[in-house]
Design a protein around this motif. Sequence first.
Motif, mmCIF file in Angstrom:
data_model
loop_
_atom_site.group_PDB
_atom_site.id
_atom_site.type_symbol
_atom_site.label_atom_id
_atom_site.label_comp_id
_atom_site.label_asym_id
_atom_site.label_seq_id
_atom_site.Cartn_x
_atom_site.Cartn_y
_atom_site.Cartn_z
ATOM 1 N N MET A 187 10.828 54.575 -9.350
ATOM 2 C CA MET A 187 12.079 53.893 -9.673
ATOM 3 C C MET A 187 13.278 54.809 -9.457
ATOM 4 S SD MET A 187 11.150 51.817 -13.185
ATOM 5 C CE MET A 187 10.116 50.356 -13.171
ATOM 6 N N THR A 188 14.431 54.190 -9.228
ATOM 7 C CA THR A 188 15.671 54.955 -9.123
ATOM 8 C C THR A 188 16.196 55.265 -10.520
ATOM 9 O OG1 THR A 188 17.090 52.982 -9.127
ATOM 10 C CG2 THR A 188 16.234 53.724 -6.987
ATOM 11 N N LYS A 237 7.241 47.604 -2.458
ATOM 12 C CA LYS A 237 6.195 48.537 -2.024
ATOM 13 C C LYS A 237 6.184 49.840 -2.827
ATOM 14 C CE LYS A 237 6.093 46.751 2.700
ATOM 15 N NZ LYS A 237 6.150 47.070 4.145
ATOM 16 N N ARG A 238 6.564 49.735 -4.105
ATOM 17 C CA ARG A 238 6.496 50.934 -4.948
ATOM 18 C C ARG A 238 5.047 51.396 -5.092
ATOM 19 N NH1 ARG A 238 10.389 48.047 -9.214
ATOM 20 N NH2 ARG A 238 12.372 48.998 -8.674
ATOM 21 N N LEU A 239 4.214 50.457 -5.524
ATOM 22 C CA LEU A 239 2.789 50.712 -5.696
ATOM 23 C C LEU A 239 2.024 49.525 -5.135
ATOM 24 C CD1 LEU A 239 2.744 51.805 -9.458
ATOM 25 C CD2 LEU A 239 2.491 53.344 -7.513
ATOM 26 N N TYR A 289 8.027 50.324 -16.175
ATOM 27 C CA TYR A 289 8.490 51.715 -16.277
ATOM 28 C C TYR A 289 7.328 52.656 -16.570
ATOM 29 C CZ TYR A 289 10.317 55.926 -18.453
ATOM 30 O OH TYR A 289 10.550 57.235 -18.773
ATOM 31 N N LEU A 290 6.475 52.268 -17.490
ATOM 32 C CA LEU A 290 5.360 53.137 -17.881
ATOM 33 C C LEU A 290 4.424 53.431 -16.725
ATOM 34 C CD1 LEU A 290 4.460 51.592 -21.367
ATOM 35 C CD2 LEU A 290 5.620 53.773 -20.938
ATOM 36 N N ILE A 291 4.266 52.479 -15.802
ATOM 37 C CA ILE A 291 3.306 52.687 -14.723
ATOM 38 C C ILE A 291 3.954 53.012 -13.376
ATOM 39 C CG2 ILE A 291 1.538 51.247 -15.777
ATOM 40 C CD1 ILE A 291 2.338 48.926 -14.082
ATOM 41 N N ALA A 320 6.268 46.483 -10.809
ATOM 42 C CA ALA A 320 5.781 47.795 -10.374
ATOM 43 C C ALA A 320 5.420 47.811 -8.895
ATOM 44 C CB ALA A 320 4.573 48.204 -11.211
ATOM 45 N N LYS A 321 4.954 46.696 -8.365
ATOM 46 C CA LYS A 321 4.552 46.665 -6.956
ATOM 47 C C LYS A 321 5.658 46.160 -6.034
ATOM 48 C CE LYS A 321 2.495 42.073 -6.415
ATOM 49 N NZ LYS A 321 3.256 41.769 -5.186
#
Length: 432
Positions: free
Chosen positions: A387-388, A330-332, A380-382, A326-327
């Motif tokens: 995401m693409t 640099k997504r989150l 995916y949930l977080i 998830a991170k």
Amino acid sequence: MALVIPGIKGQMGNTEFYQATMKARDLVQGVRPANELDEWTTMSIEDRMQREPDLKRIKEQIAPYLAEAKDRFFGSMIVLVYKGEIYFDSIKDWVSSKAPRAYQSVADDIGVVTIDGGSLIILDGQHRLLALEKVIKAEVTGEYREEVPNDDVCVIFIHHKSNEKTRRIFNKVNRYAKPTSRGDNIITSEDDRSAIIARRLLSEGAPLGAKVKGSDELIVEWKNNTIAARSIKLTTISVVYETVKLILSDSGIPLDPSSRPSEEKLDEYYEVVEKFWNIVIEGLQAYQEALYDSSQIPQMRREDHPYSLLFKSVPQIALFKGLITAKRDKRLSLYEAVERANKIDWSMSSEIWINVLVTPGGSMARAQQAQNLGGKLIAYLIASDKMTEEEIEVIQREYNSANGVDINETNVELMPLPKPVVEPALESVISF
């Protein structure tokens, strides 16, 4: 040419043996694995007295240990004198009557071992023998490689009386030699950086250094690799070890388990892992409640509890995989990923985990696949809003495949993924 070496004679049951030392180079030159016997190819399965060696383990673990470790050490190898003779000459007749009484009392069993003819076959220790051979032949590199040929290696010689007796000795030696457990290896390793860091995480003041309420016991189970349903432990040292490897790998840090880094590097690596674990511990409501009062952990581990999966080994590893994904890129930030993870339904009875972390029968899935797919679903949930479409499609296809859908069938209708837990206000791209 006969082999003549100093040794000690002993007897266990009806088996005489002779304890001695040989230089590593002489051992490699004179002792052979059983499968190099001329008779090996014609022996029946019953008469083949050795297992096939694990060449990958020899090349990647044992030989590098010998070449790179200054404090290297092995236990005794057992060598079979096959179709040869063993002679023992004690020093008793050469010990003067004026010698100290202690010398006289042991002189019978100290002397010179002469082995004449036949073959020397490794009965126990073939992996160590083959590793020594690789080091001596310079097939591996290491700071101490050139010293290894001069190492003294402990050897126990026994005489081959019959295939039946030799097989029995081999079988018992290996059956009753209990290997160290995974937990033991993590606790004792002084080379594996992941093990060293995992132990430090359990020290006082570290993220997992808390004690069970009203006890001196650590909140982490380090004696066993599993946790009973009624245990008040948060997790196991084995799980902690796996999370350390995940965090280090994601940070681009090599995971060589046979080469201890410098203390400066270890401190650097530990800071990375400690920060990650601190954010998880402090950010997940379930873990905060558990650490405040560990007596409620058994209740929180129950299948119908909203946090139950967070107190089971496979989902814990999947959680870290999901947070790392998830991170990534640099997504989150890790803080944001953990905050969002609080909104996931972590109940083992939730339908979203069937065929992912939980079997249709309601038990925990144990395979590596469960950790991997669980991690992807958690990511995916977080972080689905980061995401693409292509990334989401890959996860959806794996999720469907796990649920029995033939994803290769033409025009197949895929099951939708569970509803993600996304807060629109969280748009930060700050990375951990």
